[in-house]
Design a protein around this motif. Structure first.
Motif, PDB file in Angstrom:
ATOM      1  N   ALA A 177       0.828  -1.207   0.000  1.00  0.00           N
ATOM      2  CA  ALA A 177       0.000   0.000   0.000  1.00  0.00           C
ATOM      3  C   ALA A 177       0.862   1.256   0.000  1.00  0.00           C
ATOM      4  CB  ALA A 177      -0.934  -0.006   1.208  1.00  0.00           C
ATOM      5  N   GLY A 178       1.922   1.268   0.784  1.00  0.00           N
ATOM      6  CA  GLY A 178       2.807   2.427   0.820  1.00  0.00           C
ATOM      7  C   GLY A 178       3.506   2.667  -0.498  1.00  0.00           C
ATOM      8  N   LEU A 179       3.933   1.593  -1.176  1.00  0.00           N
ATOM      9  CA  LEU A 179       4.571   1.733  -2.481  1.00  0.00           C
ATOM     10  C   LEU A 179       3.605   2.344  -3.502  1.00  0.00           C
ATOM     11  CD1 LEU A 179       6.654  -1.542  -2.996  1.00  0.00           C
ATOM     12  CD2 LEU A 179       7.455   0.716  -2.307  1.00  0.00           C
ATOM     13  N   VAL A 180       2.342   1.961  -3.422  1.00  0.00           N
ATOM     14  CA  VAL A 180       1.352   2.475  -4.364  1.00  0.00           C
ATOM     15  C   VAL A 180       1.144   3.971  -4.172  1.00  0.00           C
ATOM     16  CG1 VAL A 180      -1.092   2.371  -4.999  1.00  0.00           C
ATOM     17  CG2 VAL A 180       0.187   0.258  -4.662  1.00  0.00           C
ATOM     18  N   VAL A 181       1.086   4.436  -2.938  1.00  0.00           N
ATOM     19  CA  VAL A 181       0.943   5.876  -2.669  1.00  0.00           C
ATOM     20  C   VAL A 181       2.150   6.637  -3.196  1.00  0.00           C
ATOM     21  CG1 VAL A 181       0.802   7.631  -0.866  1.00  0.00           C
ATOM     22  CG2 VAL A 181      -0.562   5.544  -0.676  1.00  0.00           C
ATOM     23  N   LEU A 182       3.345   6.135  -2.949  1.00  0.00           N
ATOM     24  CA  LEU A 182       4.549   6.799  -3.436  1.00  0.00           C
ATOM     25  C   LEU A 182       4.580   6.863  -4.952  1.00  0.00           C
ATOM     26  CD1 LEU A 182       7.171   8.126  -2.564  1.00  0.00           C
ATOM     27  CD2 LEU A 182       8.253   5.865  -2.537  1.00  0.00           C
ATOM     28  N   ALA A 183       4.126   5.799  -5.617  1.00  0.00           N
ATOM     29  CA  ALA A 183       4.072   5.788  -7.078  1.00  0.00           C
ATOM     30  C   ALA A 183       3.103   6.845  -7.596  1.00  0.00           C
ATOM     31  CB  ALA A 183       3.656   4.402  -7.575  1.00  0.00           C
ATOM     32  N   ALA A 184       1.996   7.067  -6.902  1.00  0.00           N
ATOM     33  CA  ALA A 184       1.051   8.106  -7.307  1.00  0.00           C
ATOM     34  C   ALA A 184       1.689   9.481  -7.257  1.00  0.00           C
ATOM     35  CB  ALA A 184      -0.191   8.060  -6.411  1.00  0.00           C
ATOM     36  N   LEU A 185       2.522   9.744  -6.264  1.00  0.00           N
ATOM     37  CA  LEU A 185       3.211  11.030  -6.167  1.00  0.00           C
ATOM     38  C   LEU A 185       4.197  11.218  -7.321  1.00  0.00           C
ATOM     39  CD1 LEU A 185       3.887  11.137  -2.305  1.00  0.00           C
ATOM     40  CD2 LEU A 185       2.071  12.289  -3.593  1.00  0.00           C
ATOM     41  N   PHE A 186       4.902  10.162  -7.693  1.00  0.00           N
ATOM     42  CA  PHE A 186       5.814  10.255  -8.837  1.00  0.00           C
ATOM     43  C   PHE A 186       5.035  10.532 -10.126  1.00  0.00           C
ATOM     44  CE2 PHE A 186       8.952   7.935  -6.180  1.00  0.00           C
ATOM     45  CZ  PHE A 186      10.046   8.775  -6.403  1.00  0.00           C
ATOM     46  N   LEU A 187       3.876   9.930 -10.267  1.00  0.00           N
ATOM     47  CA  LEU A 187       3.073  10.136 -11.469  1.00  0.00           C
ATOM     48  C   LEU A 187       2.610  11.591 -11.567  1.00  0.00           C
ATOM     49  CD1 LEU A 187       1.789   8.757 -13.932  1.00  0.00           C
ATOM     50  CD2 LEU A 187      -0.216   8.259 -12.510  1.00  0.00           C
ATOM     51  N   ILE A 188       2.221  12.170 -10.449  1.00  0.00           N
ATOM     52  CA  ILE A 188       1.825  13.583 -10.447  1.00  0.00           C
ATOM     53  C   ILE A 188       3.013  14.468 -10.808  1.00  0.00           C
ATOM     54  CG2 ILE A 188       1.012  15.459  -8.967  1.00  0.00           C
ATOM     55  CD1 ILE A 188      -0.635  13.347  -7.438  1.00  0.00           C
ATOM     56  N   GLY A 189       4.214  14.113 -10.333  1.00  0.00           N
ATOM     57  CA  GLY A 189       5.404  14.874 -10.694  1.00  0.00           C
ATOM     58  C   GLY A 189       5.685  14.847 -12.182  1.00  0.00           C
ATOM     59  N   SER A 190       5.406  13.732 -12.847  1.00  0.00           N
ATOM     60  CA  SER A 190       5.636  13.639 -14.288  1.00  0.00           C
ATOM     61  C   SER A 190       4.709  14.568 -15.061  1.00  0.00           C
ATOM     62  CB  SER A 190       5.476  12.190 -14.766  1.00  0.00           C
ATOM     63  OG  SER A 190       4.130  11.767 -14.639  1.00  0.00           O
ATOM     64  N   VAL A 191       3.539  14.861 -14.501  1.00  0.00           N
ATOM     65  CA  VAL A 191       2.638  15.828 -15.131  1.00  0.00           C
ATOM     66  C   VAL A 191       3.290  17.201 -15.183  1.00  0.00           C
ATOM     67  CG1 VAL A 191       0.427  17.030 -14.906  1.00  0.00           C
ATOM     68  CG2 VAL A 191       0.553  14.568 -14.483  1.00  0.00           C
ATOM     69  N   GLY A 192       3.935  17.595 -14.082  1.00  0.00           N
ATOM     70  CA  GLY A 192       4.635  18.875 -14.059  1.00  0.00           C
ATOM     71  C   GLY A 192       5.729  18.943 -15.104  1.00  0.00           C
ATOM     72  N   ALA A 193       6.448  17.840 -15.313  1.00  0.00           N
ATOM     73  CA  ALA A 193       7.504  17.818 -16.328  1.00  0.00           C
ATOM     74  C   ALA A 193       6.927  17.971 -17.728  1.00  0.00           C
ATOM     75  CB  ALA A 193       8.305  16.521 -16.219  1.00  0.00           C
ATOM     76  N   SER A 194       5.776  17.362 -17.981  1.00  0.00           N
ATOM     77  CA  SER A 194       5.158  17.481 -19.304  1.00  0.00           C
ATOM     78  C   SER A 194       4.698  18.910 -19.567  1.00  0.00           C
ATOM     79  CB  SER A 194       3.984  16.508 -19.438  1.00  0.00           C
ATOM     80  OG  SER A 194       2.860  16.951 -18.698  1.00  0.00           O
ATOM     81  N   ILE A 195       4.216  19.588 -18.547  1.00  0.00           N
ATOM     82  CA  ILE A 195       3.804  20.987 -18.698  1.00  0.00           C
ATOM     83  C   ILE A 195       5.008  21.859 -19.043  1.00  0.00           C
ATOM     84  CG2 ILE A 195       2.875  22.977 -17.464  1.00  0.00           C
ATOM     85  CD1 ILE A 195       1.103  21.011 -15.906  1.00  0.00           C
ATOM     86  N   ALA A 196       6.147  21.601 -18.387  1.00  0.00           N
ATOM     87  CA  ALA A 196       7.360  22.354 -18.699  1.00  0.00           C
ATOM     88  C   ALA A 196       7.803  22.111 -20.141  1.00  0.00           C
ATOM     89  CB  ALA A 196       8.472  21.963 -17.727  1.00  0.00           C
ATOM     90  N   LEU A 197       7.666  20.885 -20.627  1.00  0.00           N
ATOM     91  CA  LEU A 197       8.048  20.567 -22.003  1.00  0.00           C
ATOM     92  C   LEU A 197       7.136  21.287 -22.994  1.00  0.00           C
ATOM     93  CD1 LEU A 197       9.926  18.851 -23.773  1.00  0.00           C
ATOM     94  CD2 LEU A 197       8.271  16.987 -23.609  1.00  0.00           C
ATOM     95  N   GLN A 198       5.852  21.339 -22.717  1.00  0.00           N
ATOM     96  CA  GLN A 198       4.920  22.056 -23.587  1.00  0.00           C
ATOM     97  C   GLN A 198       5.247  23.550 -23.624  1.00  0.00           C
ATOM     98  OE1 GLN A 198       2.555  20.952 -25.553  1.00  0.00           O
ATOM     99  NE2 GLN A 198       1.850  18.961 -24.817  1.00  0.00           N
ATOM    100  N   ARG A 199       5.598  24.106 -22.495  1.00  0.00           N
ATOM    101  CA  ARG A 199       5.930  25.537 -22.450  1.00  0.00           C
ATOM    102  C   ARG A 199       7.203  25.825 -23.231  1.00  0.00           C
ATOM    103  NH1 ARG A 199       4.473  26.847 -16.059  1.00  0.00           N
ATOM    104  NH2 ARG A 199       2.184  26.797 -16.336  1.00  0.00           N
ATOM    105  N   TRP A 200       8.154  24.912 -23.203  1.00  0.00           N
ATOM    106  CA  TRP A 200       9.371  25.099 -24.014  1.00  0.00           C
ATOM    107  C   TRP A 200       9.025  25.142 -25.492  1.00  0.00           C
ATOM    108  CZ3 TRP A 200      11.268  21.751 -27.754  1.00  0.00           C
ATOM    109  CH2 TRP A 200      12.498  22.109 -28.306  1.00  0.00           C
ATOM    110  N   ARG A 201       8.172  24.238 -25.944  1.00  0.00           N
ATOM    111  CA  ARG A 201       7.793  24.241 -27.351  1.00  0.00           C
ATOM    112  C   ARG A 201       7.005  25.502 -27.712  1.00  0.00           C
ATOM    113  NH1 ARG A 201      10.264  23.370 -31.214  1.00  0.00           N
ATOM    114  NH2 ARG A 201      10.578  21.135 -30.990  1.00  0.00           N
ATOM    115  N   ASP A 202       6.227  26.029 -26.762  1.00  0.00           N
ATOM    116  CA  ASP A 202       5.530  27.292 -27.014  1.00  0.00           C
ATOM    117  C   ASP A 202       6.521  28.418 -27.292  1.00  0.00           C
ATOM    118  OD1 ASP A 202       3.103  26.059 -26.635  1.00  0.00           O
ATOM    119  OD2 ASP A 202       2.899  26.696 -24.545  1.00  0.00           O
ATOM    120  N   ARG A 203       7.652  28.395 -26.587  1.00  0.00           N
ATOM    121  CA  ARG A 203       8.667  29.437 -26.781  1.00  0.00           C
ATOM    122  C   ARG A 203       9.515  29.194 -28.015  1.00  0.00           C
ATOM    123  NH1 ARG A 203       9.214  28.335 -21.219  1.00  0.00           N
ATOM    124  NH2 ARG A 203      11.155  27.182 -21.633  1.00  0.00           N
TER     125      ARG A 203
END
Length: 444
Positions: A177-203
């Motif tokens: 159960a603890g591993l699953v919660v930690l994995a969810a946090l990593f997945l949310i972090g990857s969303v932030g990275a994708s947003i940064a990549l989209q903003r780079w392409r916008d520029r």
């Protein structure tokens, strides 16, 4: 400092101005794969818990679940802006992970919870990874893809390296159960990275995307990916390549479950063994991705990335048929998976950079999920039938060698066709690049 930076960029085939995009892409894959590979050994353990002889049922259940998810993802991709497809999808899966964490904490030994998680994670990994590559194929040009996709795949391997280590170390104190919660946090972090990549392409917009930004929905219907594959010999070739890849993987996967269940009986020990195999695989893949993949693709073409591993695997299956022991299996499995991550996967994603934007999301997702899991389910029943009929693992391994040779032939044809389409696009860039309307003829 600038001199050292220039030398590093030159050594990694990174051009000036691409550094932020590379870092964002690396972070996207690292966070996604760290979370997934923490859970992968858990999935394998739960698959074994249901009985090795029942794995084909789990594969069939995964295929059915994938069929259910396809129109839902197709609807999302058609209705929302391209830049929002990944955040919305990943947010949904992060919520699912928190729900599973509650179930595991409440009843950690429930067999049906284990089976549901096995099927869910098998759908999750293909869809999320395919979507991440869709974003890259959409935001990078074909030339950038050849130079950078191998390097960006190293982020996946770094995550695949740290994920099993974290899973192996934390499974005892945190539990599943603890591993699953930690994995969810990593997945949310990857969303932030994708947003940064989209903003780079916008520029730094590509010339062909200026009139068709990623802020617009793709349009079309939820089943457009399936129909596009059926109308295109090129996409059908990719689908065949993926089916053969899945068949090779499934034959080895069933053998892995059999050998590990016979060698190690404790569930925690099984999770640790699966994690150790993942660690070795990712360490080898990283070295290849950073220093070899991009240079091979630029100098010899995408085809070499798609042919090398199948030929090696044909020999590996023959070796495993002659010596079906744990040590030989580990060598073959490590070579197959490291080669797939370092060569086959980046080469496979490069095939999509020459296609229109809708195909990069919908057709690609259909191939990476439904076609792949269909190949899994079919080859799983074939493997089980061979085991029942002959009761000799060697027969399945020899069949795997034949499939691997066919896999290599398909890869060679795709490499040649990709070069032809790339040459055509160089003369028609505004009409066929990412984000433009699909004006290519029906038979790509």
């Amino acid at each position: 400092m600038s001199t050292w930076r220039a030398r590093i960029e030159q050594g990694l085939n990174v051009k000036p101005g691409e550094g932020p995009a590379v870092m964002a892409g690396l972070a996207l894959f690292y966070l996604l794969f760290t979370g997934y590979f923490m859970l992968r050994p858990v999935r394998e353990t739960m698959g074994v818990a249901g009985g090795v002889d029942n794995l084909q049922w789990l594969f069939t259940g995964t295929f059915i679940a994938t069929l259910v998810c396809l129109p839902l993802f197709g609807w999302l991709a058609s209705r929302v802006r391209r830049r929002h497809i990944l955040p919305w999808t990943y947010g949904f899966f992060a919520t699912n992970l928190l729900l599973f964490a509650v179930l595991f904490a409440y009843n950690p030994d429930d067999l049906w919870h284990a089976r549901a998680f096995y099927i869910w994670l098998s759908v999750f990994n293909l869809l999320t990874i395919s979507l991440a590559w869709s974003v890259l194929a959409d935001l990078f040009s074909t030339e950038q893809g050849k130079r950078l996709f191998g390097l960006l795949a190293a982020g996946a391997s770094l995550g695949g390296l740290s994920g099993p280590i974290l899973g192996t170390l934390l499974v005892a104190p945190l539990g599943h159960a603890g591993l699953v919660v930690l994995a969810a946090l990593f997945l949310i972090g990857s969303v932030g990275a994708s947003i940064a990549l989209q903003r780079w392409r916008d520029r730094h917009p590509l010339p062909a995307t200026a009139e068709h930004p990623a802020s617009r929905p793709l349009g079309g219907n939820p089943f457009a990916g399936a129909t596009a594959v059926l109308r295109s010999p090129y996409l059908l070739g990719i689908a065949l390549f993926v089916v053969l890849l899945a068949s090779v993987s499934t034959f080895l996967y069933f053998e892995q479950a059999r050998i590990v269940s016979e060698t190690f009986t404790d569930r925690t020990r099984q999770t640790q063994v699966f994690g150790l195999i993942d660690t070795v695989v990712q360490a080898l893949a990283i070295l290849t991705q950073v220093f070899i993949t991009g240079r091979l693709a630029r100098r010899l073409g995408v085809g070499v990335l798609l042919v090398a591993v199948p030929l090696v695997m044909a020999a590996g299956f023959v070796w495993l048929a002659l010596a079906p022991v744990f040590a030989v299996f580990v060598v073959v499995m490590v070579v197959r998976r490291a080669g797939e991550y370092a060569l086959v996967r980046p080469g496979r994603e490069m095939l999509f950079t020459v296609l229109p934007a809708e195909d990069k999301y919908k057709a690609k997702n259909f191939i990476d999920t439904v076609v792949y899991r269909g190949g899994d389910a079919l080859s799983g029943w074939v493997k089980r039938a061979l085991d029942v009929i002959g009761d000799h693992p060697q027969l399945a391994m020899l069949m795997g060698a034949v499939i691997a040779l066919g896999w290599g032939l398909a890869g060679g044809w795709l490499g040649r066709r990709q070069r032809q389409l790339e040459a055509q696009n160089l003369g028609q860039e505004p009409a066929t690049a990412a984000g433009a309307p699909n004006t290519q003829p029906p038979f790509i």
